[in-house]
Design an enzyme around this catalytic site. Structure first.
Site, PDB file in Angstrom:
ATOM      1  N   SER A 131      -3.136  40.905  -7.160  1.00  0.00           N
ATOM      2  CA  SER A 131      -2.483  39.791  -7.891  1.00  0.00           C
ATOM      3  C   SER A 131      -2.796  38.440  -7.242  1.00  0.00           C
ATOM      4  O   SER A 131      -1.926  37.829  -6.636  1.00  0.00           O
ATOM      5  CB  SER A 131      -0.965  40.008  -7.986  1.00  0.00           C
ATOM      6  OG  SER A 131      -0.405  40.393  -6.748  1.00  0.00           O
ATOM      7  N   GLY A 166     -31.034   0.665 -14.900  1.00  0.00           N
ATOM      8  CA  GLY A 166     -31.839   1.849 -14.607  1.00  0.00           C
ATOM      9  C   GLY A 166     -31.821   2.223 -13.148  1.00  0.00           C
ATOM     10  O   GLY A 166     -32.157   3.339 -12.772  1.00  0.00           O
TER      11      GLY A 166
END
Lengths: 625, 264
Positions: free
Chosen positions: A526, A91
């Site tokens: 582009s 934990g």
């Protein structure tokens, strides 16, 4: 034969009693080996502690001395009809990577909350990670009820909190149980201390969980793990990740786009197989010799993986060092290893508050969204549609540093752009050859492909150049947004698919002009190298000239001829190149025109010189078509 | 898929990853039930072939039946085999308790054979359910030049992505059977009809449940003389598997010390 084992991970904030719960469950289900209880008593006594259940799993000396779990551990519990593998996950925040290593393989989770402390940092974080790892079956255990005198009100308070948080994360808990692991309340037997609680016990809840198997029903994905030639057979080995593969199936290999038929499924010391289902490690042979290698993905012809050079990913970052923008990492996606560049870090997700924050970097133990880019077409699936093939890990300097889930939101599937060529066409030979056209016009044909940010000067230069070339007798035509968007591409919008299709059509049209002997100038942002490369491949060799009209964002924004940057900054235009969408400068352009340094006239002259050199007619010039 | 099929498929996947990513590769073949299952799985993974070297860490003190089994199956299964002789007990860490020292000879033997042949990956048949320390292992587990196991900082391992990148000088221990239990092993041996050393079957009310060297391994009381009897014995027993292995029980952290210095 035993049925499938359930894998159950126990998570929660440090000290909420995970190892204790597991130790006690082992005892109550009679799963402890002989002598273990005596050993625990002795070890606890040595440390002057009351009987410490957690020592069953905390096997390292350091874990016992500090009474914390450092690394994940697995142990079996026997239940009627099946075994349950309990995964104990640390934990402590420091050991989050061990928690992930433990939890990732689980079918279900127990999320522990300390009744006296309520929902804490790691409770929230672990809940988030459970959802992230795809664990949907969650049972909440409100532990240490003995410390709050088994108070119903206290339990309801914690329960309301955790339900609210889980809902935000996207988890609906199967049960929320008040427990005292140390005292053994509500584990197997109902507690006399909590008559007010009518729900299931921990063991009941455990028995209600189901082992999640791989799903046969998904589309076929068979990533190639290796190709063996130990004897006369050439066997393609791998594991079916989803779907079903049958002898005789027509298959497609990505990204190479080769097709074949499955000839056989090979086995050793097993019955002959005609089909293989998800999860099976198999080997196949094909009806023809193809170049297949590790990392390729075998699918059916229908519903193959997407192909792309760019994608979005939700990452959890567990490396010691933060993620670095523009840095290259190694990505392991199924059996494929490929370099990825971090193109942008979109935001960080606070795993406690679930807020999205704009950040410069992701640090250890943080989650967030990034855009990643690769050099070559990569076969991918989206995580939400195919879990096993839509996730990957990143490696930095020998270590796995992150896990990630793929989304293609905002990016086109580049496969659809590659394919869809009608196959029943036969080419008719022209009587007028390309060479004859050159001879008449006195110069070669080709495409001058301008690329650069909005405001860099593409259109201005294109129009000026067109005029100059025309005056010098060149056959020339300029394609720009106005003459293309209003006609040929009037049915296209600005979605990623449409943008890609826009460029593809411009590419095809410019190729026709070039073939007709014209100098074709195009003026489009582009932004992606991959799109420009695609157009380059449409044209005959030497006909595509990538010209980078270079100006930095600051200058372009200052010029802002159409007022677009202002709108984009206000958020009125989504996905605006340079502001909210990326621009990739050409890697190897034929020519760079720096419009910050050069005037329009100087720029045009520079390009004219280039055209004079490279478009000069020569009857011997070989054009490879 | 049933449980054995799932375990088999997963182990084959791991073996193939190891064979593709880690070269040169070898397998420790203790000739016990687990390493025989591992060898069998390799033949499944590679369609009847065993494309790596097998090694016995030989203390000269293995049980006679173990040597006999080895001689028979090296030939029968066409194995590339190294008999790695272990250094004498005098060369082991004198601070360890005596039976742990006897086991530590294998650690030294392993180090030596890795050094000699420059192996980058060692396949081992250890399982999580054997021992609490082993339950914390990774499938692909790096070892430093000295063979040391840094258990405080183990690599991330999830979604079947393993640590296959490592610095020169280190090697990987690869554990394809980590998820199997003792019961799974025996049920698989029965299903596949895999040969094992006869010492596992009871004679005169005693059988070996775990095989080790002569002086530090003891048989248990049992009447299980067939595979079926062993399987039903395991379903009810509460005796730990390694009860007959003396070195595990000398000190609380004896096995941890052994493993962190490179034991299997």
């Amino acid at each position: 034969m035993t049925t499938n084992t359930l894998k159950l991970v126990v998570v929660g904030h440090v000290d909420d009693g995970k190892s204790t719960l597991i130790g006690r469950l082992l005892y109550e289900t009679d799963s402890l080996p002989d002598g273990k209880l005596a050993e625990l008593k002795a070890v606890s006594l040595k440390r002057n502690m009351p009987l410490e259940w957690s020592f069953v799993l905390d096997a390292f000396q350091a874990e016992r001395d500090q009474a914390i779990t450092i690394d994940t551990s697995q142990i079996m519990i026997n239940r009627p009809g099946r075994q349950v593998t309990i995964i104990d996950a640390p934990g402590h925040i420091e050991f989050l990577k061990n928690m992930v290593s433990g939890a990732a393989s689980a079918d279900a989770a127990f999320l522990l909350v300390d009744a006296s402390e309520g929902v804490r940092q790691q409770t929230r974080r672990h809940a988030y990670f459970l959802n992230f790892l795809g664990i949907q079956q969650v049972v909440v255990i409100v532990n240490k009820m003995d410390l709050v005198q088994y108070c119903e009100e206290k339990f309801n308070q914690v329960k309301a909190n955790i339900i609210a948080h889980l809902q935000e994360v996207g988890i609906t808990p199967q049960a929320i149980i008040p427990v005292s692991a140390r005292e053994g309340d509500m584990l197997s037997a109902r507690s006399t201390h909590m008559q007010w609680y009518q729900g299931v016990t921990v063991l009941d809840a455990m028995d209600n969980l189901v082992a999640t198997d791989r799903i046969d029903s998904g589309f076929l994905r068979f990533p190639v793990q290796d190709v063996y030639k130990f004897d006369e057979r050439r066997i393609i080995a791998g594991r079916v990740e989803s779907g079903v593969l049958r002898v005789g199936d027509d298959i497609l290999i990505s990204p190479s786009n080769q097709m074949a038929k499955v000839n056989s499924i090979e086995t050793w010391h097993a019955e002959k197989q005609v089909e293989a289902r998800a999860g099976e490690s198999i080997g196949i042979t094909l009806d023809k010799q193809l170049f297949v290698e590790r990392g390729d993905v075998v699918s059916h012809l229908e519903n193959p993986p997407m192909l792309t050079t760019v994608f979005r990913a939700t990452l959890f970052w567990l490396g010691h060092d933060s993620i670095v923008l523009n840095k290259t990492y190694k990505m392991k996606l199924l059996t494929r290893e490929v370099n990825v560049i971090v193109q942008s870090i979109e935001y960080e997700i606070d795993t406690e508050s679930l807020q999205k924050n704009k950040v410069e970097q992701l640090r250890k133990n943080q989650c967030g969204e990034v855009i990643l880019r690769v050099q070559e077409l990569l076969p991918v699936d989206e995580y939400h549609s195919l879990k096993h093939t839509g996730r990957f890990v990143l490696v930095d300097a020998y270590e796995i540093v992150a896990g990630g889930m793929i989304s293609m939101k905002g990016f086109p599937n580049q496969r659809t752009l590659l394919e869809k060529r009608p196959s029943n066409l036969t080419q008719v030979k022209h009587y007028v050859t390309y060479d004859m056209r050159q001879q008449r016009s006195g110069h070669r044909g080709g495409v001058l492909w301008f690329t650069g940010l909005s405001g860099a000067g593409k259109s201005t230069l294109a129009m000026a150049l067109e005029q100059m070339l025309f005056l010098k007798g060149y056959q020339v035509y300029t394609l720009d947004g106005d003459n293309i968007r209003s006609g040929l591409n009037s049915n296209l919008g600005f979605t990623p698919e449409d943008r890609a299709e826009n460029i593809r059509r411009i590419g095809e049209v410019s190729a026709l002009f070039a073939d007709a002997g014209f100098v074709c100038v195009t003026a489009f942002i582009s932004p992606y190298q991959a799109d420009r490369n695609k157009v380059r491949r449409m044209l005959a060799q030497g006909m595509f000239h990538e010209i980078y009209i270079k100006a930095d964002l600051e200058h372009c924004e200052e010029r802002d001829p159409k007022g677009l940057y202002k709108k984009a900054r206000k958020g009125e235009i989504a996905e605006f190149t340079g502001i909210s969408a990326p621009y990739e400068a050409p890697l190897n352009p034929e020519l760079i025109i720096d419009t910050v340094q050069l005037t329009v006239e100087q720029s045009v002259n520079r390009i004219l010189e280039y055209v004079k050199e490279t478009f000069a007619y020569s009857s011997t010039a070989e054009v490879v078509v | 898929m049933n449980k054995l099929k799932e375990l088999e498929a997963q182990s084959i996947y791991i073996l193939r990853e190891a064979y593709n990513r880690v070269k040169p590769l070898a397998m420790l073949w203790s000739l016990g039930k687990d390493s025989n299952v591992l060898l069998w799985l390799a033949r499944k993974a590679f369609f009847g072939h065993v494309p790596f070297t097998t090694i016995l860490l030989d203390t000269g003190n293995e049980l006679d039946e173990v040597y006999a089994f080895r001689d028979e199956y090296v030939k029968k299964w066409n194995l590339t085999y190294i008999n790695a002789e272990c250094p004498p007990i005098e060369e082991t860490d004198p601070s360890l308790p005596p039976k742990t020292r006897a086991a530590a000879r294998k650690t030294l033997g392993l180090k030596r054979v890795i050094e000699q042949h420059q192996f980058k990956g060692i396949l081992l048949g250890i399982r999580r359910d054997e021992q609490a320390i082993r339950s914390k292992e990774r499938v692909f587990s790096p070892r430093h030049e000295s063979g040391e196991w840094k258990f405080r900082d183990q690599p991330l391992e999830f979604w079947d992505q393993y640590k296959t990148d490592f610095v020169t000088g280190t090697h990987l221990r690869i554990h394809p059977l980590l998820a199997w239990t003792e019961l799974d092993i025996w049920e698989y041996i029965k299903q596949e009809n895999i040969p094992v050393v006869p010492l596992y079957f009871a004679r005169n009310g005693m059988r070996y449940r775990s095989l080790g060297e002569k002086d530090i391994t003891h048989p248990i009381v049992s009447n299980a003389a067939t595979l079926d009897e062993i399987i039903s014995e395991l379903k009810t027993t509460k005796q730990p598997e390694r009860a007959g292995r003396a070195m595990d029980h000398e000190q609380e952290d004896a096995f941890e010390k052994l493993r962190s210095s490179g034991y299997m």
